[in-house]
Design an enzyme around this catalytic site. Structure first.
Site, PDB file in Angstrom:
ATOM      1  N   SER A  20     -49.450   6.445 -26.023  1.00  0.00           N
ATOM      2  CA  SER A  20     -49.163   6.018 -27.393  1.00  0.00           C
ATOM      3  C   SER A  20     -48.193   4.836 -27.432  1.00  0.00           C
ATOM      4  CB  SER A  20     -48.568   7.178 -28.187  1.00  0.00           C
ATOM      5  OG  SER A  20     -48.146   6.715 -29.458  1.00  0.00           O
ATOM      6  N   ARG A  21     -48.512   3.858 -28.280  1.00  0.00           N
ATOM      7  CA  ARG A  21     -47.619   2.709 -28.486  1.00  0.00           C
ATOM      8  C   ARG A  21     -46.594   3.000 -29.572  1.00  0.00           C
ATOM      9  NH1 ARG A  21     -52.409   1.662 -25.598  1.00  0.00           N
ATOM     10  NH2 ARG A  21     -51.999  -0.115 -24.251  1.00  0.00           N
ATOM     11  N   SER A  22     -46.705   4.148 -30.226  1.00  0.00           N
ATOM     12  CA  SER A  22     -45.813   4.425 -31.350  1.00  0.00           C
ATOM     13  C   SER A  22     -44.328   4.437 -30.970  1.00  0.00           C
ATOM     14  CB  SER A  22     -46.205   5.746 -32.018  1.00  0.00           C
ATOM     15  OG  SER A  22     -47.457   5.595 -32.653  1.00  0.00           O
ATOM     16  N   LYS A  71     -55.034  15.691 -35.461  1.00  0.00           N
ATOM     17  CA  LYS A  71     -55.004  15.137 -36.815  1.00  0.00           C
ATOM     18  C   LYS A  71     -55.655  16.032 -37.877  1.00  0.00           C
ATOM     19  CE  LYS A  71     -54.725  10.143 -36.225  1.00  0.00           C
ATOM     20  NZ  LYS A  71     -55.402   8.903 -36.627  1.00  0.00           N
ATOM     21  N   ASP A 108     -53.409   5.698 -42.233  1.00  0.00           N
ATOM     22  CA  ASP A 108     -54.405   4.864 -41.545  1.00  0.00           C
ATOM     23  C   ASP A 108     -55.139   3.930 -42.514  1.00  0.00           C
ATOM     24  OD1 ASP A 108     -53.898   5.806 -38.988  1.00  0.00           O
ATOM     25  OD2 ASP A 108     -55.379   7.406 -39.123  1.00  0.00           O
ATOM     26  N   GLY A 134     -70.228   3.189 -37.606  1.00  0.00           N
ATOM     27  CA  GLY A 134     -69.559   4.363 -37.061  1.00  0.00           C
ATOM     28  C   GLY A 134     -69.249   5.364 -38.154  1.00  0.00           C
ATOM     29  N   ALA A 138     -62.141   7.694 -37.612  1.00  0.00           N
ATOM     30  CA  ALA A 138     -61.634   6.386 -38.005  1.00  0.00           C
ATOM     31  C   ALA A 138     -62.432   5.825 -39.180  1.00  0.00           C
ATOM     32  CB  ALA A 138     -61.688   5.427 -36.816  1.00  0.00           C
ATOM     33  N   ILE A 223     -61.660  -2.008 -35.159  1.00  0.00           N
ATOM     34  CA  ILE A 223     -60.465  -1.156 -35.021  1.00  0.00           C
ATOM     35  C   ILE A 223     -60.118  -0.905 -33.556  1.00  0.00           C
ATOM     36  CG2 ILE A 223     -60.849  -0.098 -37.292  1.00  0.00           C
ATOM     37  CD1 ILE A 223     -61.375   2.461 -35.536  1.00  0.00           C
TER      38      ILE A 223
HETATM   39  P1  ATR Z   1     -63.156   8.382 -33.965  1.00  0.00           P
HETATM   40  O1  ATR Z   1     -62.607   9.621 -34.577  1.00  0.00           O
HETATM   41  O2  ATR Z   1     -62.150   7.604 -33.162  1.00  0.00           O
HETATM   42  O3  ATR Z   1     -63.885   7.518 -34.932  1.00  0.00           O
HETATM   43  P2  ATR Z   1     -65.536   9.676 -32.815  1.00  0.00           P
HETATM   44  O4  ATR Z   1     -65.561  10.728 -33.851  1.00  0.00           O
HETATM   45  O5  ATR Z   1     -65.763  10.068 -31.397  1.00  0.00           O
HETATM   46  O6  ATR Z   1     -64.149   8.889 -32.797  1.00  0.00           O
HETATM   47  O7  ATR Z   1     -66.561   8.531 -33.237  1.00  0.00           O
HETATM   48  C1  ATR Z   1     -66.953   7.533 -32.369  1.00  0.00           C
HETATM   49  C2  ATR Z   1     -67.979   6.657 -33.070  1.00  0.00           C
HETATM   50  O8  ATR Z   1     -68.520   5.739 -32.130  1.00  0.00           O
HETATM   51  C3  ATR Z   1     -69.155   7.460 -33.627  1.00  0.00           C
HETATM   52  O9  ATR Z   1     -69.578   6.862 -34.830  1.00  0.00           O
HETATM   53  C4  ATR Z   1     -70.189   7.292 -32.514  1.00  0.00           C
HETATM   54  O10 ATR Z   1     -71.519   7.453 -32.915  1.00  0.00           O
HETATM   55  P3  ATR Z   1     -72.209   8.914 -32.859  1.00  0.00           P
HETATM   56  O11 ATR Z   1     -71.805   9.627 -34.109  1.00  0.00           O
HETATM   57  O12 ATR Z   1     -73.661   8.608 -32.809  1.00  0.00           O
HETATM   58  O13 ATR Z   1     -71.703   9.571 -31.597  1.00  0.00           O
HETATM   59  C5  ATR Z   1     -69.943   5.855 -32.122  1.00  0.00           C
HETATM   60  N1  ATR Z   1     -70.515   5.534 -30.824  1.00  0.00           N
HETATM   61  C6  ATR Z   1     -70.133   6.019 -29.620  1.00  0.00           C
HETATM   62  N2  ATR Z   1     -70.901   5.503 -28.643  1.00  0.00           N
HETATM   63  C7  ATR Z   1     -71.828   4.695 -29.251  1.00  0.00           C
HETATM   64  C8  ATR Z   1     -72.914   3.860 -28.776  1.00  0.00           C
HETATM   65  N3  ATR Z   1     -73.220   3.781 -27.476  1.00  0.00           N
HETATM   66  N4  ATR Z   1     -73.621   3.165 -29.688  1.00  0.00           N
HETATM   67  C9  ATR Z   1     -73.337   3.249 -31.000  1.00  0.00           C
HETATM   68  N5  ATR Z   1     -72.318   4.001 -31.507  1.00  0.00           N
HETATM   69  C10 ATR Z   1     -71.584   4.715 -30.640  1.00  0.00           C
END
Ligand code: ATR
Length: 280
Positions: A20-22, A71, A108, A134, A138, A223
């Site tokens: 963590s950078r916090s 979280k 956030d 995504g 996040a 991000i």
């Molecule tokens: P966070 O809470 O940090 O957002 P997460 O819940 O693991 O982390 O979400 C990661 C995101 O990256 C998800 O939207 C994931 O897509 P999936 O829901 O299909 O898993 C996306 N992601 C991860 N690898 C990917 C890839 N190779 N191509 C496209 N999206 C990807």
């Protein structure tokens, strides 16, 4: 005898938390504002989260940040949760009240919007369609903050379509789920493109995305902050689009937490940015 300044204490609970950078950020501000205190990493096993939180008041903490994997779980363990954290479904900051009660916040979304404004002061959420890639934790903070700031059309795309559809159903208008295969169509007339996926992070493949159909003035935000310039941001910069990197969000989400604990809103100076960049 000179009166001694009260010793102030805050930290970050995560598991693991050594990356963590916090601590770097908050200890910089503690020094800058002449406070007598420290911000510490708090590695907390998920099975001990409730114990750790209930000890904060007795230990004299003003509060703490909450990071992965706590979280969501922390939300159920505090006495009250503010509206933004409730909508996002997670807390990233806890404030210990004078009576020892715990309030959960989520900064956030603030950090994300402020990072866009810092990078591109003319940017407005209601200027036109926004495309978000995504659908993880996040993405939730990004979507909630964009909607709060007046975004009228949020195009949400995720590799796994069910997750995007779930978020669209939960948040309703202005969020529309669009199939991942149509991500190039979804760039058409977008005023903002945001990557919340892990693609482009060090050790991961770059996003499979051509920016050809993105308007030249659209703001592009990632991000991911390791590396600071992801392949997506590099491609955007090459074609002249304004960009906002992930470090801006990381730095800005910390500011309202510091204010909530210590009563002063700290600033992001070039020296602070350089100090954090040196650790990436
Ligand atoms: P966070 O809470 O940090 O957002 P997460 O819940 O693991 O982390 O979400 C990661 C995101 O990256 C998800 O939207 C994931 O897509 P999936 O829901 O299909 O898993 C996306 N992601 C991860 N690898 C990917 C890839 N190779 N191509 C496209 N999206 C990807």
């Amino acid at each position: 005898m000179a009166e001694e300044k009260k010793f102030v204490l805050a930290g970050v609970m995560g598991w693991p938390v050594s990356h963590s950078r916090s601590p770097l950020l908050h200890n910089h501000w503690i020094r800058e504002h002449g406070l007598n205190g420290v911000y510490v990493p708090l590695p907390v096993d998920p099975a001990r989260l409730a114990d750790a939180l209930s000890g904060l008041a007795a230990l004299g903490f003003a509060g703490c940040n909450i990071t992965i994997p706590h979280k969501v779980a922390a939300m159920a363990l505090v006495d009250r949760v503010d509206a933004a954290a409730r909508r996002i479904g997670a807390v990233n900051t806890i404030v210990v009240g004078a009576d020892g009660s715990l309030s959960g916040l989520n900064t956030d979304g603030f950090g994300f919007i402020q990072s866009l404004r810092d990078a591109h002061p003319a940017w407005r959420a209601d200027a036109g369609p926004v495309t978000v890639l995504g659908a993880g934790g996040a993405a939730r903070a990004v979507i909630v903050s964009l909607a709060e700031h007046g975004a009228r059309e949020i195009r949400l795309l995720n590799r796994t379509p069910a997750r995007a559809a779930e978020l669209a159903a939960e948040f309703g208008a202005p969020v529309t789920a669009i199939a991942w295969e149509h991500r190039h169509d979804a760039l058409e007339d977008a005023t903002l493109l945001v990557n919340t996926t892990s693609q482009g992070m060090v050790g991961q493949a770059p996003l499979e995305l051509s920016l050809q159909r993105l308007p030249p003035h659209s703001l592009v935000s990632d991000i991911v902050y390791v590396p600071l310039e992801t392949p997506l941001l590099a491609a955007a910069r090459r074609r002249g689009n304004p960009v906002a990197d992930g470090l801006g969000m990381l730095l800005n989400q910390a500011r309202p937490a510091f204010e909530a604990w210590f009563g002063v809103m700290p600033a992001i100076t070039p020296a602070l940015r350089r100090a954090v960049e040196a650790t990436l």
